[in-house]
Design an enzyme around this catalytic site. Sequence first.
Site, PDB file in Angstrom:
ATOM      1  N   GLU A 175      -5.238  -4.976  10.562  1.00 30.54           N
ATOM      2  CA  GLU A 175      -4.229  -3.939  10.741  1.00 30.54           C
ATOM      3  C   GLU A 175      -4.501  -3.167  12.026  1.00 30.54           C
ATOM      4  O   GLU A 175      -5.282  -2.203  12.015  1.00 30.54           O
ATOM      5  CB  GLU A 175      -4.253  -2.977   9.547  1.00 30.54           C
ATOM      6  CG  GLU A 175      -3.956  -3.631   8.224  1.00 30.54           C
ATOM      7  CD  GLU A 175      -3.378  -2.632   7.236  1.00 30.54           C
ATOM      8  OE1 GLU A 175      -2.271  -2.883   6.741  1.00 30.54           O
ATOM      9  OE2 GLU A 175      -4.014  -1.603   6.977  1.00 30.54           O
ATOM     10  N   SER A 205       3.519  -2.076  10.287  1.00 28.75           N
ATOM     11  CA  SER A 205       4.975  -2.138  10.463  1.00 28.75           C
ATOM     12  C   SER A 205       5.584  -3.488  10.084  1.00 28.75           C
ATOM     13  O   SER A 205       6.521  -3.958  10.740  1.00 28.75           O
ATOM     14  CB  SER A 205       5.363  -1.736  11.886  1.00 28.75           C
ATOM     15  OG  SER A 205       4.952  -0.405  12.141  1.00 28.75           O
ATOM     16  N   LYS A 239       0.178   4.264  -0.265  1.00 30.84           N
ATOM     17  CA  LYS A 239      -0.446   5.450   0.363  1.00 30.84           C
ATOM     18  C   LYS A 239      -0.210   6.686  -0.505  1.00 30.84           C
ATOM     19  O   LYS A 239      -0.200   6.580  -1.721  1.00 30.84           O
ATOM     20  CB  LYS A 239       0.059   5.623   1.806  1.00 30.84           C
ATOM     21  CG  LYS A 239      -0.123   4.336   2.612  1.00 30.84           C
ATOM     22  CD  LYS A 239       0.055   4.514   4.086  1.00 30.84           C
ATOM     23  CE  LYS A 239      -0.147   3.175   4.781  1.00 30.84           C
ATOM     24  NZ  LYS A 239      -0.085   3.269   6.224  1.00 30.84           N
ATOM     25  N   GLU A 290      -6.754   4.569   7.820  1.00 27.60           N
ATOM     26  CA  GLU A 290      -6.602   6.000   7.527  1.00 27.60           C
ATOM     27  C   GLU A 290      -7.870   6.546   6.873  1.00 27.60           C
ATOM     28  O   GLU A 290      -8.218   7.716   7.060  1.00 27.60           O
ATOM     29  CB  GLU A 290      -5.353   6.221   6.654  1.00 27.60           C
ATOM     30  CG  GLU A 290      -4.089   6.087   7.505  1.00 27.60           C
ATOM     31  CD  GLU A 290      -2.912   5.430   6.817  1.00 27.60           C
ATOM     32  OE1 GLU A 290      -2.842   5.462   5.576  1.00 27.60           O
ATOM     33  OE2 GLU A 290      -2.049   4.872   7.531  1.00 27.60           O
ATOM     34  N   GLY A 295       2.560   2.321  10.707  1.00 24.86           N
ATOM     35  CA  GLY A 295       3.474   3.442  10.531  1.00 24.86           C
ATOM     36  C   GLY A 295       4.182   3.855  11.811  1.00 24.86           C
ATOM     37  O   GLY A 295       4.819   4.896  11.875  1.00 24.86           O
ATOM     38  N   HIS A 340      -9.456   0.980   4.953  1.00 22.66           N
ATOM     39  CA  HIS A 340      -8.161   1.187   5.612  1.00 22.66           C
ATOM     40  C   HIS A 340      -8.348   2.131   6.800  1.00 22.66           C
ATOM     41  O   HIS A 340      -9.176   3.045   6.747  1.00 22.66           O
ATOM     42  CB  HIS A 340      -7.145   1.766   4.619  1.00 22.66           C
ATOM     43  CG  HIS A 340      -5.765   1.787   5.190  1.00 22.66           C
ATOM     44  ND1 HIS A 340      -5.330   2.789   6.025  1.00 22.66           N
ATOM     45  CD2 HIS A 340      -4.751   0.898   5.084  1.00 22.66           C
ATOM     46  CE1 HIS A 340      -4.084   2.519   6.403  1.00 22.66           C
ATOM     47  NE2 HIS A 340      -3.708   1.373   5.853  1.00 22.66           N
ATOM     48  N   ASN A 380       0.875  -1.172   0.000  1.00 28.38           N
ATOM     49  CA  ASN A 380       0.000   0.000   0.000  1.00 28.38           C
ATOM     50  C   ASN A 380       0.914   1.223   0.000  1.00 28.38           C
ATOM     51  O   ASN A 380       1.516   1.541   1.022  1.00 28.38           O
ATOM     52  CB  ASN A 380      -0.883  -0.057   1.262  1.00 28.38           C
ATOM     53  CG  ASN A 380      -1.696   1.202   1.441  1.00 28.38           C
ATOM     54  OD1 ASN A 380      -1.756   2.066   0.560  1.00 28.38           O
ATOM     55  ND2 ASN A 380      -2.321   1.327   2.604  1.00 28.38           N
TER      56      ASN A 380
HETATM   57  P1  PGA Z   1       2.921   0.324   7.592  1.00 24.06           P
HETATM   58  O1  PGA Z   1       1.439   0.493   6.953  1.00 24.06           O
HETATM   59  O2  PGA Z   1       3.472  -0.947   7.018  1.00 24.06           O
HETATM   60  O3  PGA Z   1       3.676   1.549   7.128  1.00 24.06           O
HETATM   61  O4  PGA Z   1       2.742   0.263   9.063  1.00 24.06           O
HETATM   62  C1  PGA Z   1       0.608  -0.611   6.766  1.00 24.06           C
HETATM   63  C2  PGA Z   1      -0.715  -0.181   6.196  1.00 24.06           C
HETATM   64  O5  PGA Z   1      -1.258   0.844   6.641  1.00 24.06           O
HETATM   65  O6  PGA Z   1      -1.275  -0.835   5.281  1.00 24.06           O
END
Ligand code: PGA
Length: 256
Positions: A166, A212, A11, A96, A172, A94, A9
């Site tokens: 997640e 992460s 983003k 976010e 992140g 997601h 992803n």
């Molecule tokens: P990250 O994001 O690997 O940077 O923690 C994962 C995601 O939000 O899909």
Amino acid sequence: MRKPYVAGNWKMNLNRAEATALASAIVKAADHKDIDVGMAPPFVYLDAVAAAAKGSGVHVAAQNCYFEAKGAFTGEVSPQMVLDVGCDTVILGHSERRHVLGETDQMINQKVKASLAAGLKVILCLGETLDEREGGRTNAVCERHVREGLKGVTAAQMASVVLAYEPVWAIGTGKTASPEQAQEVHAFVRPLVSALLGKPVADAVRIQYGGSVKADNTFELMSQPDIDGALVGGAALKADSFLTIVQETRKAKGLA
Ligand code: PGA
């Protein structure tokens, strides 16, 4: 055995040249005979990334879409447009989108149904915040995300659905859920899918872990029996680390 699935992803990152170069590197090097590999660039680079992936079998996903096919919805993109530009998949729900952009379970469910009806595959994300985990509400929140997100989805349509657990506190932040913590939630979600849609669906559905994921923690996470792949953010922005995650997943699943 469920075919593992590792998706990146991206983003709101990269420019056109970087996105194209990353896509080409992944398409060239990813060993995806026995594993699904996907990449989800920003909308504006879907065209370029889909062109780079064409005919390779590497999945290209949008990071979101709207639930209407067309009309006066300024700034939105329909499932049909996502398909038309050369994608086969969309990531929905997601954290976010839920927590930064205010998407509700109901909106996400409308998007899931519209995307499946249009012929897209869906990666449906779920997961609790730190507050929810500390308040003992992890299972309740994950159950709500699954139950509401999949409302009205048929057992047959579930062949086109992948779930992604997640935990928001791990996205992140560099704080990965331990393999045991992740497995615990995955092992809670699978029987829930069974109760909703039947055991064959639950046995077959892939549940990715995200939050992460990095090259050096992939093996342990992917060694868990109910973790079927990864949804990778930050570590998917470099071809080397993403390709290592794909390889580590293959190793953990006894494919390499
Ligand atoms: P990250 O994001 O690997 O940077 O923690 C994962 C995601 O939000 O899909």
